[in-house]
Structure formats: C-alpha cells, structure tokens
Design an enzyme around this catalytic site. Sequence first.
Site, short mmCIF file in Angstrom:
data_model
loop_
_atom_site.label_atom_id
_atom_site.label_comp_id
_atom_site.label_asym_id
_atom_site.label_seq_id
_atom_site.Cartn_x
_atom_site.Cartn_y
_atom_site.Cartn_z
N GLU A 198 -5.57 -4.65 10.89
CA GLU A 198 -4.37 -3.79 10.92
C GLU A 198 -4.59 -2.91 12.26
O GLU A 198 -5.30 -1.86 12.36
CB GLU A 198 -4.47 -3.00 9.76
CG GLU A 198 -4.21 -3.34 8.34
CD GLU A 198 -3.42 -2.48 7.65
OE1 GLU A 198 -2.46 -2.77 7.17
OE2 GLU A 198 -4.20 -1.28 7.13
N HIS A 216 -9.59 1.45 4.94
CA HIS A 216 -8.31 1.59 5.71
C HIS A 216 -8.48 2.54 6.97
O HIS A 216 -9.12 3.34 6.87
CB HIS A 216 -7.26 2.19 4.95
CG HIS A 216 -5.60 2.03 5.30
ND1 HIS A 216 -5.49 2.98 6.08
CD2 HIS A 216 -4.75 1.09 5.14
CE1 HIS A 216 -4.04 2.74 6.42
NE2 HIS A 216 -3.90 1.69 6.05
N GLY A 245 2.55 2.32 10.68
CA GLY A 245 3.45 3.50 10.50
C GLY A 245 4.44 3.66 11.93
O GLY A 245 4.72 4.74 12.04
N SER A 300 3.31 -2.26 10.49
CA SER A 300 4.91 -2.23 10.54
C SER A 300 5.37 -3.77 10.39
O SER A 300 6.33 -4.24 10.88
CB SER A 300 5.26 -2.02 11.91
OG SER A 300 4.87 -0.54 12.21
N GLY A 335 2.73 -1.07 4.13
CA GLY A 335 2.89 0.36 4.02
C GLY A 335 4.22 0.71 3.71
O GLY A 335 4.86 0.59 2.60
N GLY A 336 5.07 1.09 4.77
CA GLY A 336 6.46 1.60 4.80
C GLY A 336 7.17 0.75 4.06
O GLY A 336 8.10 1.36 3.06
N GLU A 352 -6.87 4.98 7.89
CA GLU A 352 -6.43 6.34 7.43
C GLU A 352 -7.83 6.84 6.81
O GLU A 352 -7.93 8.22 6.68
CB GLU A 352 -5.32 6.52 6.63
CG GLU A 352 -4.13 6.37 7.60
CD GLU A 352 -2.77 5.78 6.61
OE1 GLU A 352 -2.82 5.60 5.58
OE2 GLU A 352 -1.96 5.30 7.73
N ASN A 361 0.68 -1.42 -0.08
CA ASN A 361 -0.04 0.02 -0.02
C ASN A 361 1.03 1.11 -0.02
O ASN A 361 1.53 1.49 0.84
CB ASN A 361 -1.05 -0.06 1.25
CG ASN A 361 -1.69 1.24 1.42
OD1 ASN A 361 -2.01 2.12 0.44
ND2 ASN A 361 -2.21 1.35 2.59
N TRP A 362 1.01 2.05 -1.22
CA TRP A 362 1.96 2.99 -1.31
C TRP A 362 1.24 4.41 -0.67
O TRP A 362 2.19 5.32 -0.40
CB TRP A 362 2.47 3.24 -2.65
CG TRP A 362 3.26 2.07 -3.40
CD1 TRP A 362 3.66 1.09 -2.96
CD2 TRP A 362 3.55 2.19 -4.78
NE1 TRP A 362 4.52 0.27 -3.64
CE2 TRP A 362 4.28 0.96 -5.03
CE3 TRP A 362 3.24 3.06 -5.82
CZ2 TRP A 362 4.96 0.61 -6.12
CZ3 TRP A 362 3.97 2.53 -7.12
CH2 TRP A 362 4.74 1.42 -7.30
N LYS A 363 0.11 4.33 -0.33
CA LYS A 363 -0.56 5.36 0.25
C LYS A 363 -0.19 6.83 -0.73
O LYS A 363 -0.20 6.58 -1.95
CB LYS A 363 0.04 5.71 1.81
CG LYS A 363 -0.10 4.30 2.48
CD LYS A 363 0.32 4.69 3.86
CE LYS A 363 -0.17 3.37 4.65
NZ LYS A 363 0.03 3.47 6.25
P1 PGA Z 1 2.77 0.19 7.79
O1 PGA Z 1 1.41 0.55 6.90
O2 PGA Z 1 3.28 -1.03 6.99
O3 PGA Z 1 3.62 1.45 7.47
O4 PGA Z 1 2.72 -0.06 9.02
C1 PGA Z 1 0.44 -0.41 7.05
C2 PGA Z 1 -1.02 0.14 6.46
O5 PGA Z 1 -1.15 1.23 6.76
O6 PGA Z 1 -1.58 -0.34 5.65
#
Ligand code: PGA
Length: 265
Positions: A176, A106, A182, A222, A243-244, A108, A18-20
């Site tokens: 999640e 998600h 993050g 993470s 994500g990251g 966010e 997930n590149w956000k």
């Molecule tokens: P993260 O993000 O791997 O940076 O913790 C995961 C996500 O928000 O899907």
Amino acid sequence: MQKTSKLGKKHTPLIIGNWKMNPSTLQKAQLLFIDVKKTTSKKNAIAEVVIAPPFVYLTELQKISKNTRAALCAQDVSFEKEGAHTGEVSLSMLKSVGVSYVIIGHSERRAQGETNEEILKKTQATLKDGLIAVVCVGEKVRDAQGDYFSFVESQLKSMVKEIPKAHLKRLVIAYEPIWTIGTSTHATAEDVQEMKLFIQKVIADSLGRSMVSKIRIIYGGSVNSENAADLLEVGGADGFLIGGASLKPKDFTSIILIADIYAKA
Ligand code: PGA
C-alpha cells in the site's frame, strides 16, 4: 489456485474492504454488510471476500454473516493476551466473535507511532493463533533513485525471517504505497507488477524460492471498479485492500465481480 505466470502462482483473488472508522452507525454497517452478502452468495462467486469493520460492529455483523462467504477481519490487534491494556483488543476476543483475518501495520496506524517491532509481534501472535495476518507495507513517496525499494525491503526483512515457515501460508502482504491511499491516484499496474516481483525476490532471498508461492501479495491504494481489472491482470495483484470504494456498495460489488471474472479466466 491453478495457473502460473512470471509473477508466480495464480491465487484465488482476496478482496478486503477496510471500512476504517466508517460508517457512523451500526444500522448503516449492517446495511452495507448485507450488500456484500448478496454479492458473495451468488452461485458462481469465487473471490475470497473479507470485511474489516470497526471493532464495535463485529459482534452484530457476525450474526448476519452466517451462511455467507464474506469473512470478518479486524483492523488491528494487540499482541498481549489479556490484562491492563486500556483500549486494546486481543486475539482471543476477536476469535470469539468470528474474526479470521487481521490487518496489521496499516499506514494509518504506523502514522500513530506503530513500529516494525510491534508489527512483527502482532503478526507472530496472529499467525500462531491460526488467523490470517494482512501486513501492510509501502513507501511514503516515490523518488527517482528508487530508494522506495529499500524502504519496503526494510519493512519486510524485519519481519519475514522471524516467522515460522509453517505459518507463512497465512501471511498476506498488502503493498500500500502511502501516496496512493485515499487519493484519486493509484499505482499503475506496471508499478504494482514491479513491486510484486521485488517483494517476491525479498521473500526468496530471505526464506528460499519455495516460500514465494505461499505468500499472497495484494495491492491497496485508491482501487476502484475502473482500475481493478488492470491491477489484477497486468499488475498481478493477488487481490486488494480497499478503503474508500468498500463503502460504496456499487463499486465494491463491481470489484468483486471483476475479481470473479479474473479468477475464472
Ligand atoms: P483507499 O484506502 O482504497 O481509500 O485508498 C486503502 C487503504 O487504506 O487500505
């Protein structure tokens, strides 16, 4: 896939990047995608690898996704079909640029006010259109009384019963926990295993035991190349939403290779 354990059927690991709202330019996005393409083109690659870039990059990435096993995913979708919905993107638009997965709910987006009701409508529409819906659930914090279980249960219950059984095999639940996203703190493999069993119980209670093996339960928060093996082997995660680390080619590639090894074992 083949084997089963107390956590149920072993699925082919699903690895979603997930590149956000990254990277900052199309050119960088293309370079990042080419790295994924290389890894997934290896002869003995097994994991189902999916990339969720920002909407604006989808069309160009589709061009370079030909002959690769990496599939494209949207980070959100509208449940409306067309019309006066400024800023929204429909399922038919996504399908027309080769998208086959959609992340829904998600944390966010939930933080921007998205409700369980909207998430259900998006999930129903996505599954009805034949795409794979990756629906995110997870608690904000963990309390000593275990209230986080009922929180996750309420997010799930408002949804699973409303989905036609024939569509459930295209539903993926991404657990999640928000406190891990993050950060450098991931849930332990034991936390993930416990929550997976709990989610499977909610599915069994709502839909019947036979439906449990149809729904994949992946973990996000993470994930990196250090913790991935444990989260798969001990945690029993059917894959990851990343994500990251998905923005770091070396890390992301290592996670895919770890998933391939796990799948072969
Ligand atoms: P993260 O993000 O791997 O940076 O913790 C995961 C996500 O928000 O899907």
